[in-house]
Scaffold this motif. Sequence first.
Motif, PDB file in Angstrom:
ATOM      1  N   UNK A 155      -5.819   4.341   0.256  1.00 31.46           N
ATOM      2  CA  UNK A 155      -4.821   4.786  -0.722  1.00 31.46           C
ATOM      3  C   UNK A 155      -5.343   4.638  -2.152  1.00 31.46           C
ATOM      4  N   UNK A 156      -6.041   3.545  -2.425  1.00 31.67           N
ATOM      5  CA  UNK A 156      -6.603   3.360  -3.766  1.00 31.67           C
ATOM      6  C   UNK A 156      -7.585   4.481  -4.100  1.00 31.67           C
TER       7      UNK A 156
ATOM      8  N   UNK B 202      -4.630  -5.640  -1.403  1.00 30.44           N
ATOM      9  CA  UNK B 202      -5.987  -5.816  -0.877  1.00 30.44           C
ATOM     10  C   UNK B 202      -6.485  -7.227  -1.177  1.00 30.44           C
TER      11      UNK B 202
ATOM     12  N   UNK C  92       0.835  -1.198   0.000  1.00 32.53           N
ATOM     13  CA  UNK C  92       0.000   0.000   0.000  1.00 32.53           C
ATOM     14  C   UNK C  92       0.873   1.254   0.000  1.00 32.53           C
TER      15      UNK C  92
ATOM     16  N   UNK D 107      -4.681  -9.839   0.909  1.00 32.45           N
ATOM     17  CA  UNK D 107      -5.080  -9.738   2.310  1.00 32.45           C
ATOM     18  C   UNK D 107      -6.461 -10.368   2.521  1.00 32.45           C
ATOM     19  N   UNK D 108      -7.381 -10.085   1.576  1.00 37.08           N
ATOM     20  CA  UNK D 108      -8.705 -10.709   1.662  1.00 37.08           C
ATOM     21  C   UNK D 108      -8.589 -12.221   1.539  1.00 37.08           C
TER      22      UNK D 108
ATOM     23  N   UNK E  92      -1.317  -1.844  -4.758  1.00 38.29           N
ATOM     24  CA  UNK E  92      -2.351  -1.681  -3.727  1.00 38.29           C
ATOM     25  C   UNK E  92      -3.459  -2.691  -3.931  1.00 38.29           C
ATOM     26  N   UNK E  93      -3.917  -2.809  -5.183  1.00 33.95           N
ATOM     27  CA  UNK E  93      -4.987  -3.774  -5.472  1.00 33.95           C
ATOM     28  C   UNK E  93      -4.505  -5.185  -5.143  1.00 33.95           C
TER      29      UNK E  93
ATOM     30  N   UNK F  42      -8.585  -4.436   4.291  1.00 32.94           N
ATOM     31  CA  UNK F  42      -7.553  -3.587   4.889  1.00 32.94           C
ATOM     32  C   UNK F  42      -7.806  -2.116   4.571  1.00 32.94           C
TER      33      UNK F  42
END
Lengths: 215, 240
Positions: free
Chosen positions: B76-77, A185, A169, A188-189, A181-182, B70
Amino acid sequence: MRWDWLARNAPQIWDYLLQHAWLAASATLLGLVIALPLGALASRYSWTYPPLTTLAGLLYTIPSLALFVVLPGLLGTRILDPINVVIALTIYTVALMVRVVADALASVPELVRQSALAMGYRPLRSLITVQLPLAVPVIGAGLRVAAVSNVSLVSVAALLGVPQLGSLFTQGLQLDFATPIVAGIVLSLALAVVFDAIILLAIRIGTPWARAVRS
Amino acid sequence: MGGALTWLTTGSNWSGSGGVWARLLEHLRYTGIAMAIALVIALPLGALIGHTGKGVAAVSGVANAFRALPTLGVLIVLTLWAFDNLKGSLTFLAPSIAVLVVLAIPPMLSNTYAGIAAVDPAARDAAKGMGMTGGKVLTAVEIPVALPLILSGIRSAYLQVVATATIAAVIGLGGLGRFVLDGQKQQDYAEMVAGAILVALVAIIGDRIIALIGRLVVSPGISGRRVREKAATLETVPPT
């Protein structure tokens, strides 16, 4: 999405994923191990229930970033030490699980406990071999919440520079680039789903009688 | 730790546009705006779902999924998106407030509908038998009875929002998070800890205030039941 970026950085991302899983899993397990005797205490001696749950509620009001920052000063660790993250998340897990364990043990029917005593079980043996197994579904439900929120909390530690999926991130922000970032995410999911599935499986294995009744 | 105390007792750190008072006001402003928007959305929707019993499965599924999301990444996105699509101060403010609202809604919503759905059916039937309309049952019976749970949902939402408003400093927003992050950049551990202590204090004091409001507005016939605390357990998640 820039797939070539992901491919080039795959080893690094894999490292982050492992580190993330390790931090979240160790805090969840450690928290459970500490919460079990405390919860048993709170259910056995009812006067310990209010202070223990109040303390737990108070610990919950401390934001995780604040805890990550303050712990090194209290423990004498370095600010970048992953141990701070593990301890902070263990504190949250204990705070959640003490009440869950106490309530789960209290929900075991009184007759069951008396039967165990009548069969000559000492209180400790009755707790470990009779009451605790019967409390597994409720404890497991609480543990699912703890594990999933731990996975999402670990990423906050990236702000201090502790490497894990959250580092993707901060990288994405610095590079003004959404791909890491994607990816962070999504991974993490996915990790949360895997943890959830593992706990569900453990509950299933731990409660063979539930399956016997159902079929 | 001692350094943080020195930092906090130094007068010059409290005044000016980057001082504690200014940052505290910013922090409370973000929190207040986000909480107000979330309340306006979550409470009526939760009341409707709890009253009609429709949409419970969908809402609880979504609320659970949010628990695993998160926050930092989502924030941030959204900010990167806002850089390209929004102008002026909105670039930082809009994504931050949006994330805070998104965080605050699930606990408020699920506690509201769960509280209303858990109202003793006998009480509901009695109210209907007395000739109350659906809306009257909701406002005069269901909401007052569900109030303790609704308030505990508002408390968890507040804790989430206060904590996450700290993180929003990452994308250039003000608030108390500035001390934590600026302190880290300048290797000033005292400033970081001072910021962390201030955030924790704001979280704890606000939480106590909501609890106090709860004691004042909840009918004495309802408060003090252990049932509601048990039901509230699983709705509590550690603040981001």
